[in-house]
Design a protein around this motif. Structure first.
Motif, PDB file in Angstrom:
ATOM      1  N   THR A 356       0.823  -1.199   0.000  1.00 30.85           N
ATOM      2  CA  THR A 356       0.000   0.000   0.000  1.00 30.85           C
ATOM      3  C   THR A 356       0.856   1.247   0.000  1.00 30.85           C
ATOM      4  OG1 THR A 356      -1.858   1.105   1.095  1.00 30.85           O
ATOM      5  CG2 THR A 356      -0.146   0.166   2.515  1.00 30.85           C
ATOM      6  N   ILE A 358       0.544   5.259   1.343  1.00 28.00           N
ATOM      7  CA  ILE A 358      -0.215   6.062   2.293  1.00 28.00           C
ATOM      8  C   ILE A 358       0.325   7.479   2.289  1.00 28.00           C
ATOM      9  CG2 ILE A 358      -0.892   6.311   4.719  1.00 28.00           C
ATOM     10  CD1 ILE A 358      -0.465   3.342   5.064  1.00 28.00           C
ATOM     11  N   ASN A 363      -4.483  10.686  -1.238  1.00 26.46           N
ATOM     12  CA  ASN A 363      -5.765  11.359  -1.020  1.00 26.46           C
ATOM     13  C   ASN A 363      -6.051  12.374  -2.114  1.00 26.46           C
ATOM     14  OD1 ASN A 363      -6.184   9.919   1.350  1.00 26.46           O
ATOM     15  ND2 ASN A 363      -5.142  11.453   2.606  1.00 26.46           N
ATOM     16  N   THR A 444     -10.290   5.095   3.913  1.00 25.40           N
ATOM     17  CA  THR A 444      -9.349   4.054   4.315  1.00 25.40           C
ATOM     18  C   THR A 444      -8.050   4.620   4.780  1.00 25.40           C
ATOM     19  OG1 THR A 444     -10.350   2.547   2.727  1.00 25.40           O
ATOM     20  CG2 THR A 444      -8.158   1.971   3.538  1.00 25.40           C
ATOM     21  N   LEU A 445      -7.543   5.673   4.113  1.00 24.96           N
ATOM     22  CA  LEU A 445      -6.230   6.215   4.387  1.00 24.96           C
ATOM     23  C   LEU A 445      -6.251   7.449   5.297  1.00 24.96           C
ATOM     24  CD1 LEU A 445      -4.799   5.942   0.806  1.00 24.96           C
ATOM     25  CD2 LEU A 445      -4.529   4.351   2.694  1.00 24.96           C
TER      26      LEU A 445
END
Length: 446
Positions: A356, A358, A363, A444-445
């Protein structure tokens, strides 16, 4: 699914078959030499007995090959018997010929010892090589230097300076045999280790490929998962793509039809991402989050993201044309892409590992995708991605949107919208199902 261990077992079987074939060729050559030597050949009884015993061992080797006996203990017994047979033959010949102690290697049959040890390197196991050399060196040392070979009988130094016996000449063949054994053992061991590692990597990559993209699977297979969770901060390009009007499309689909639709979408999207050296971070319902420039660094990751956006739209147009034949609606995407710093790593605990990215960069890419949906655009990118894409950005295809304020951000930013036939107007945002909202990168983040 193909098991890489099958490849290793096949290689071992082929190696044993090659070893047996070489033994047979060597045996045939020695029999031929013995039979054409005529009546003048000395000590034929010993030679016939030795070749007869070696023929029996060769036959047993073929039986092992045909029955699939590859046990290490069987190989050890065969190697010991081979070496013992040759050393015994040489010792009996030296005894019958009345040679002085320490002169075994003056006999031509003594060279067979090197051949017997070396041919074990044909096996796909390093242990028989080492064992053969150790047995040969031990037995030869016993016949050369134990009380069976008095020191007084050993040859003296040819210089004439003193009368003390020299062990150089009788020891030279044994030392040579020992070093030859070590060289062959290291070679066989290195080859076996390399193949074991390759098979292990192939097996791990095959298992991981069911859950990770090829780049991530290869990285995990080679480096393992010991460093998961540490990650690193790096500059990457992030692309988020989402199907327009998916909620309305899903309402008219049966569950099994919806499942097939998503599988087809994900297959086509993944192919586009992988072809641009990207990695699928995750699929989120009808959307996909892709990362470029990690885990393998790529200085051209921004250009790869731009090219991937084009590939994705082209793939959806091709798919829509195929669906139109059956009267099914078109599939269109809204894409957002951004370039910046993010934390990238493999997180989680086995077997639930997840690659992943992040950070704010992720975003922003997700919010740019929302902006593309709201403005009716195919693709919206950040000015940071435009700057990092070098020569891949064509200004004639893009329209600048100044002072855009993305949701949840206080500062404005300059973004670029891909030109198309629709006017840049704000559209009412369709409500997303509760499940889809729970799985978006924004939540989610956060």
């Amino acid at each position: 699914m193909f098991d890489p261990k099958i490849l290793l077992r096949t290689a071992e079987q082929e190696a044993e078959r090659l070893h047996a074939a070489v033994r047979t060729v060597v045996l045939a050559a020695f029999w031929g030499l013995l039979l054409i030597s005529g009546e003048g050949h000395h000590h034929e009884a010993i030679a016939f007995a030795a070749l007869g015993a070696y023929s029996g061992l060769t036959l047993l080797t073929w039986v092992a090959v045909l029955r699939g006996w590859h046990d290490g203990r069987f190989s050890a017994v065969m190697v010991t018997l081979d070496v013992a047979l040759v050393v015994l033959q040489v010792w009996l010949l030296a005894l019958s010929a009345g040679l002085p102690d320490g002169h075994l290697f003056m006999l031509p049959p003594a060279t067979i010892i090197f051949l017997v040890v070396a041919q074990n390197a044909l096996r796909f196991q390093p242990t028989p090589v080492l064992l053969g050399g150790l047995v040969a060196a031990t037995m030869l040392s016993a016949t050369e230097f134990l009380p069976l070979a008095p020191v007084a009988s050993l040859p003296t130094a040819p210089t004439g300076h003193g009368t003390s016996p020299s062990i150089y000449w009788p020891a030279l063949p044994i030392v040579t045999l020992s070093f030859m054994t070590l060289v062959l053992w290291f070679q066989a061991r290195r080859t076996r280790a390399l193949v074991d590692r390759a098979v292990g990597c192939a097996e791990r990559a095959g298992n991981l490929a069911r859950f990770f993209s090829p780049t991530i699977a290869r990285c995990l297979a080679v480096n393992g998962t010991e460093n998961r969770g540490r990650g690193e901060r790096c500059r990457i390009a992030v692309l988020f793509a989402d199907i327009r009007g998916f909620t309305g499309m899903a309402e008219d689909m049966a569950p099994d039809e919806l499942g097939r639709f998503l599988v087809e979408f994900r297959t086509r999207a993944a192919a586009c991402i992988f072809s641009c050296n990207g990695t699928v971070d995750k699929f989120l319902g009808d959307g996909v989050l892709a990362v470029f420039g990690a885990p393998e660094p790529n200085t051209d990751c921004a250009s790869c993201a731009l090219r991937c956006a084009t590939y994705l739209h082209d793939a959806m147009r091709t798919w829509s044309a195929e669906r139109a034949v059956g009267g099914e609606p078109n599939v269109r995407l809204s894409i957002g892409a951004h370039f910046g710093e993010a934390f990238v790593g493999i997180l989680g605990a086995s077997p639930m590992l997840e690659f992943t990215a992040i950070g704010d960069t992720v975003n922003v890419a997700q919010r740019l995708q929302r902006l593309a949906t709201d403005t009716g655009s195919e693709t919206v990118i950040s000015d940071a991605l435009r700057s990092a894409s070098k020569g891949s950005f064509d200004p004639a295809l893009w329209v600048a949107l100044e002072d855009m304020r993305l949701a949840g951000r206080s500062a404005t930013m300059r973004v670029w919208r891909l030109t198309n036939n629709e006017r840049p107007r704000l559209l009412p945002r369709a409500p997303r199902p509760a499940m889809a909202q729970a799985r978006t990168p924004e939540e989610t983040l956060a």
